[in-house]
Write a protein that holds these residues in place. Sequence first.
Motif, PDB file in Angstrom:
ATOM      1  N   ALA A 123       4.604 -39.999 -24.699  1.00 54.39           N
ATOM      2  CA  ALA A 123       3.908 -39.778 -23.427  1.00 54.39           C
ATOM      3  C   ALA A 123       3.330 -41.085 -22.901  1.00 54.39           C
ATOM      4  O   ALA A 123       3.359 -41.356 -21.692  1.00 54.39           O
ATOM      5  CB  ALA A 123       2.809 -38.739 -23.601  1.00 54.39           C
ATOM      6  N   VAL A 124       2.796 -41.904 -23.805  1.00 54.58           N
ATOM      7  CA  VAL A 124       2.256 -43.214 -23.411  1.00 54.58           C
ATOM      8  C   VAL A 124       3.383 -44.117 -22.921  1.00 54.58           C
ATOM      9  O   VAL A 124       3.297 -44.727 -21.842  1.00 54.58           O
ATOM     10  CB  VAL A 124       1.537 -43.884 -24.604  1.00 54.58           C
ATOM     11  N   ILE A 125       4.453 -44.193 -23.711  1.00 56.66           N
ATOM     12  CA  ILE A 125       5.554 -45.094 -23.366  1.00 56.66           C
ATOM     13  C   ILE A 125       6.276 -44.616 -22.111  1.00 56.66           C
ATOM     14  O   ILE A 125       6.660 -45.430 -21.252  1.00 56.66           O
ATOM     15  CB  ILE A 125       6.522 -45.207 -24.560  1.00 56.66           C
ATOM     16  N   GLY A 199       6.697 -40.115 -15.748  1.00 61.94           N
ATOM     17  CA  GLY A 199       6.821 -40.425 -17.169  1.00 61.94           C
ATOM     18  C   GLY A 199       7.006 -39.191 -18.033  1.00 61.94           C
ATOM     19  O   GLY A 199       7.740 -39.220 -19.028  1.00 61.94           O
ATOM     20  N   THR A 200       6.347 -38.093 -17.655  1.00 57.22           N
ATOM     21  CA  THR A 200       6.498 -36.852 -18.421  1.00 57.22           C
ATOM     22  C   THR A 200       7.878 -36.247 -18.212  1.00 57.22           C
ATOM     23  O   THR A 200       8.471 -35.676 -19.139  1.00 57.22           O
ATOM     24  CB  THR A 200       5.399 -35.843 -18.036  1.00 57.22           C
ATOM     25  N   ILE A 201       8.413 -36.384 -17.011  1.00 55.16           N
ATOM     26  CA  ILE A 201       9.798 -35.954 -16.777  1.00 55.16           C
ATOM     27  C   ILE A 201      10.744 -36.760 -17.668  1.00 55.16           C
ATOM     28  O   ILE A 201      11.643 -36.206 -18.319  1.00 55.16           O
ATOM     29  CB  ILE A 201      10.186 -36.138 -15.297  1.00 55.16           C
ATOM     30  N   TYR A 202      10.512 -38.063 -17.731  1.00 52.98           N
ATOM     31  CA  TYR A 202      11.376 -38.924 -18.548  1.00 52.98           C
ATOM     32  C   TYR A 202      11.306 -38.545 -20.028  1.00 52.98           C
ATOM     33  O   TYR A 202      12.330 -38.434 -20.704  1.00 52.98           O
ATOM     34  CB  TYR A 202      10.975 -40.382 -18.379  1.00 52.98           C
ATOM     35  N   ALA A 206      14.294 -37.066 -22.436  1.00 57.26           N
ATOM     36  CA  ALA A 206      14.697 -37.817 -23.627  1.00 57.26           C
ATOM     37  C   ALA A 206      14.540 -37.000 -24.905  1.00 57.26           C
ATOM     38  O   ALA A 206      14.887 -37.464 -25.995  1.00 57.26           O
ATOM     39  CB  ALA A 206      13.880 -39.099 -23.733  1.00 57.26           C
ATOM     40  N   GLY A 207      14.017 -35.771 -24.785  1.00 57.92           N
ATOM     41  CA  GLY A 207      13.904 -34.898 -25.937  1.00 57.92           C
ATOM     42  C   GLY A 207      12.544 -34.854 -26.587  1.00 57.92           C
ATOM     43  O   GLY A 207      12.396 -34.285 -27.676  1.00 57.92           O
ATOM     44  N   TYR A 208      11.537 -35.400 -25.944  1.00 60.21           N
ATOM     45  CA  TYR A 208      10.168 -35.346 -26.463  1.00 60.21           C
ATOM     46  C   TYR A 208       9.412 -34.222 -25.757  1.00 60.21           C
ATOM     47  O   TYR A 208       9.545 -34.040 -24.543  1.00 60.21           O
ATOM     48  CB  TYR A 208       9.459 -36.682 -26.253  1.00 60.21           C
ATOM     49  N   ASP A 209       8.625 -33.481 -26.510  1.00 58.44           N
ATOM     50  CA  ASP A 209       7.949 -32.289 -26.002  1.00 58.44           C
ATOM     51  C   ASP A 209       6.905 -32.678 -24.941  1.00 58.44           C
ATOM     52  O   ASP A 209       5.910 -33.341 -25.262  1.00 58.44           O
ATOM     53  CB  ASP A 209       7.259 -31.558 -27.151  1.00 58.44           C
ATOM     54  N   PRO A 210       7.096 -32.279 -23.678  1.00 59.33           N
ATOM     55  CA  PRO A 210       6.160 -32.667 -22.614  1.00 59.33           C
ATOM     56  C   PRO A 210       4.774 -32.069 -22.788  1.00 59.33           C
ATOM     57  O   PRO A 210       3.797 -32.589 -22.234  1.00 59.33           O
ATOM     58  CB  PRO A 210       6.839 -32.152 -21.336  1.00 59.33           C
ATOM     59  N   PRO A 252       5.891 -26.221 -15.977  1.00 61.35           N
ATOM     60  CA  PRO A 252       7.169 -25.510 -15.868  1.00 61.35           C
ATOM     61  C   PRO A 252       8.333 -26.424 -15.482  1.00 61.35           C
ATOM     62  O   PRO A 252       9.449 -26.256 -15.970  1.00 61.35           O
ATOM     63  CB  PRO A 252       6.898 -24.458 -14.779  1.00 61.35           C
ATOM     64  N   ASP A 253       8.057 -27.402 -14.616  1.00 66.41           N
ATOM     65  CA  ASP A 253       9.106 -28.349 -14.218  1.00 66.41           C
ATOM     66  C   ASP A 253       9.506 -29.237 -15.391  1.00 66.41           C
ATOM     67  O   ASP A 253      10.694 -29.549 -15.570  1.00 66.41           O
ATOM     68  CB  ASP A 253       8.622 -29.221 -13.056  1.00 66.41           C
ATOM     69  N   TYR A 254       8.525 -29.657 -16.177  1.00 67.69           N
ATOM     70  CA  TYR A 254       8.826 -30.516 -17.325  1.00 67.69           C
ATOM     71  C   TYR A 254       9.624 -29.752 -18.387  1.00 67.69           C
ATOM     72  O   TYR A 254      10.591 -30.278 -18.948  1.00 67.69           O
ATOM     73  CB  TYR A 254       7.536 -31.059 -17.948  1.00 67.69           C
ATOM     74  N   LEU A 255       9.208 -28.518 -18.638  1.00 68.89           N
ATOM     75  CA  LEU A 255       9.897 -27.721 -19.659  1.00 68.89           C
ATOM     76  C   LEU A 255      11.327 -27.381 -19.228  1.00 68.89           C
ATOM     77  O   LEU A 255      12.214 -27.193 -20.056  1.00 68.89           O
ATOM     78  CB  LEU A 255       9.114 -26.449 -19.950  1.00 68.89           C
ATOM     79  N   ALA A 256      11.538 -27.326 -17.912  1.00 71.40           N
ATOM     80  CA  ALA A 256      12.883 -26.991 -17.392  1.00 71.40           C
ATOM     81  C   ALA A 256      13.893 -28.094 -17.713  1.00 71.40           C
ATOM     82  O   ALA A 256      15.100 -27.813 -17.819  1.00 71.40           O
ATOM     83  CB  ALA A 256      12.820 -26.761 -15.880  1.00 71.40           C
TER      84      ALA A 256
END
Length: 261
Positions: A123-125, A199-202, A206-210, A252-256
């Motif tokens: 999340a930071v990166i 960044g959270t979308i990214y 990339a497979g990291y839990d938002p 919801p957008d991030y989890l999608a």
Amino acid sequence: MMMVKRFALVGIMAWLAAACVTTNEVTGRSQFITIPPAQDDALGLEAMNQVKSEAPVRTTGPDARRVQRIGARIAAISDRPDFNWEFVVIDEPVLNAWALPGGKVAIYKKMVDTFPEDDMLAAVIGHEIAHAVLRHGAEQVSRGQLTNTVLAAAGLAVGAATGDGQSTQLAMTLGTLAAQGFVMLPHGRAMELEADHVGTIYMAKAGYDPRRAVDLWRRMQTMKDGNGGPPAFLSTHPTDDKRIARLEANMPDYLAVYAPR
């Protein structure tokens, strides 16, 4: 004659502002940027080399490899995988991270140690990668240049009208405070929220839990409680509560787009 010069200066500044307004391809937001995109890489490289000459920058070792692994994975699915990305660790006990134009990202050792979970460090990166992709550094520098030009013009105008050097200095000082309080700082907070979102979308792509992005800011919030930090309205960063609320609203957008690996 002085009036003509002042009008000419105002006209030049207005033309400069209009000529340097672009539309960000990722967000669709209008940005005032005087620096051509082609210069981003050179500027970022120069600044990073300066940092390396002055700070304990680590590019090898377990911490650096971890940051590089996470950073490369997120950068690869970002809107600018073509940047010359570089991820380093600064070996100092500071809870901070930053990004330079062109894809140069630094994470401080304390940040790496504080978040041993890859998803939270992602999340930071991801946030810093978003700053670089969205050209926030170039935007902030450009706004600073325009502000300095406007203040200089205001000082000259006051001095010409009053013939009083003290009045000129006072006008420039007050103008600086106004610009800092009502232009630069609020805009900085807006860019932070924008980097949170992108960044959270990214990180999710990339497979990291938002959802860990929310956990990150909750933990940051508890770490800062009682430390007497500056009021939110005098900070370039939004309050943790606002960041958390925005992230939860968009979850919801991030989890999608979340693709667990």
